[in-house]
Design a protein around this motif. Structure first.
Motif, PDB file in Angstrom:
ATOM      1  N   UNK A 134       0.857  -1.174   0.000  1.00 58.95           N
ATOM      2  CA  UNK A 134       0.000   0.000   0.000  1.00 58.95           C
ATOM      3  C   UNK A 134       0.901   1.234   0.000  1.00 58.95           C
ATOM      4  N   UNK A 135       0.343   2.423  -0.165  1.00 54.94           N
ATOM      5  CA  UNK A 135       1.162   3.634  -0.120  1.00 54.94           C
ATOM      6  C   UNK A 135       1.710   3.949   1.269  1.00 54.94           C
ATOM      7  N   UNK A 140       1.173  -4.192   4.307  1.00 47.69           N
ATOM      8  CA  UNK A 140      -0.282  -4.132   4.440  1.00 47.69           C
ATOM      9  C   UNK A 140      -0.945  -4.908   3.304  1.00 47.69           C
ATOM     10  N   UNK A 141      -1.882  -5.779   3.643  1.00 47.77           N
ATOM     11  CA  UNK A 141      -2.550  -6.624   2.652  1.00 47.77           C
ATOM     12  C   UNK A 141      -3.790  -5.904   2.102  1.00 47.77           C
ATOM     13  N   UNK A 142      -3.711  -5.504   0.847  1.00 45.28           N
ATOM     14  CA  UNK A 142      -4.800  -4.777   0.190  1.00 45.28           C
ATOM     15  C   UNK A 142      -5.611  -5.796  -0.611  1.00 45.28           C
ATOM     16  N   UNK A 143      -6.526  -6.453   0.064  1.00 42.38           N
ATOM     17  CA  UNK A 143      -7.315  -7.516  -0.548  1.00 42.38           C
ATOM     18  C   UNK A 143      -8.547  -6.955  -1.255  1.00 42.38           C
ATOM     19  N   UNK A 170       1.574  -8.156  -3.323  1.00 37.04           N
ATOM     20  CA  UNK A 170       1.657  -8.607  -1.937  1.00 37.04           C
ATOM     21  C   UNK A 170       0.656  -9.710  -1.571  1.00 37.04           C
ATOM     22  N   UNK A 171      -0.579  -9.661  -2.069  1.00 39.60           N
ATOM     23  CA  UNK A 171      -1.563 -10.685  -1.710  1.00 39.60           C
ATOM     24  C   UNK A 171      -1.504 -11.897  -2.627  1.00 39.60           C
ATOM     25  N   UNK A 186      -4.379  -4.854  -8.485  1.00 35.97           N
ATOM     26  CA  UNK A 186      -3.487  -5.819  -7.869  1.00 35.97           C
ATOM     27  C   UNK A 186      -2.989  -6.734  -8.982  1.00 35.97           C
ATOM     28  N   UNK A 187      -1.693  -6.769  -9.177  1.00 32.76           N
ATOM     29  CA  UNK A 187      -1.110  -7.470 -10.324  1.00 32.76           C
ATOM     30  C   UNK A 187      -1.049  -8.979 -10.158  1.00 32.76           C
TER      31      UNK A 187
END
Length: 264
Positions: A134-135, A140-143, A170-171, A186-187
């Motif tokens: 995250x910024x 931090x998991x941005x699900x 990240x996730x 989310x890539x």
């Protein structure tokens, strides 16, 4: 102008090689960027870093990269069970022991975030921002189940406005959404997908090239790679054999088997 965005390679050299080959074959990709977590969980950390450097691929630091580079006490990974916690520490310890000083130095020099303005520095919009988690934090998991209000909060933290795009990883699960005119992407993961699809994943984004052109919707790409080679590499190393099974299952345990081990 088209960008290829790759993330979470996690030392899976066969997957990275296949993705870069796929990008090259397209012939219309102007730049490739990585969103961090180059190392961890597979036995090729130095080779992955070497290939990224050889190809001149710019990018940012994932939590695994920054913690390895700074000899932090743990990788900042989320563990959902005692076994997952144990596996995360085993992987982290193995990576720290096997990463070369040169690769470690490279990981330590990666920035936290990148901001690109495809129209040039003299224009303020649109902006493409790359982060790992995250910024605010790369752990931090941005699900996908985060509410729109969370996305708006992150957009504000990053200084984004309507027409901009922010990409993250990240996730290990790809998704996209537009909130308030800002595109969130989310890539997914090149080397350790967790959405049930074992194939390597990455994203193509058309950022336009002329004033007034909008950033296009992301194209999610999946690429088959030499999974057998990747699994055999894990099994031949002293990393846990479970990591090979996770690659083969796309991070999801088949029905009828015990609850999956979640290792980000």
């Amino acid at each position: 102008m088209k960008y290829a965005l790759i993330s979470d390679v996690h030392s899976n050299l066969p997957a990275l090689e296949a993705v870069l080959e796929d990008i090259d074959a397209r012939g219309a990709v102007d730049a490739t960027y990585h969103l961090g977590d180059l190392v961890g969980y597979a036995p090729w950390p130095n080779e992955v870093v070497g290939l990224i450097r050889e190809r001149g691929i710019c990018g940012i630091a994932g939590n695994y990269d920054s913690t390895v580079a700074n000899d932090y006490k743990h990788c900042g990974c989320k563990a959902d069970s005692p076994r997952a916690e144990e596996l995360s520490h085993i992987s982290y310890g193995w990576t720290r022991e096997h990463v070369s000083p040169e690769a470690k130095r490279f990981l330590g020099e990666l920035p936290f975030r990148m901001d690109m303005r495809p129209r040039g520095g003299h224009t303020s919009r649109p902006q493409v921002t790359l982060v790992h988690g995250s910024p605010t934090l790369n752990t931090l998991y941005w699900t996908e189940d985060r509410p729109d209000s969370f996305c708006e909060k992150m957009a504000k933290a990053a200084g984004l406005k309507e027409g901009d795009l922010i990409a993250f990883g990240h996730t290990h699960k790809p998704w996209t959404r537009e909130v308030g005119g800002v595109r969130f992407v989310n890539t997914g993961s090149v080397g350790k997908p967790k959405d049930g699809d074992w194939r390597a994943g990455y994203v193509l984004v058309d950022v336009g090239g002329e004033v007034g052109e909008e950033i296009g919707p992301p194209e999610f790409v999946r690429v088959e790679y030499d999974l057998e080679r990747a699994a055999e590499g894990v099994l031949a190393s002293d990393l846990p054999d479970e990591f090979a099974g996770q690659l083969e299952a796309g991070g999801v345990t088949p029905p009828g088997t015990p609850k999956p081990v979640e290792v980000p």
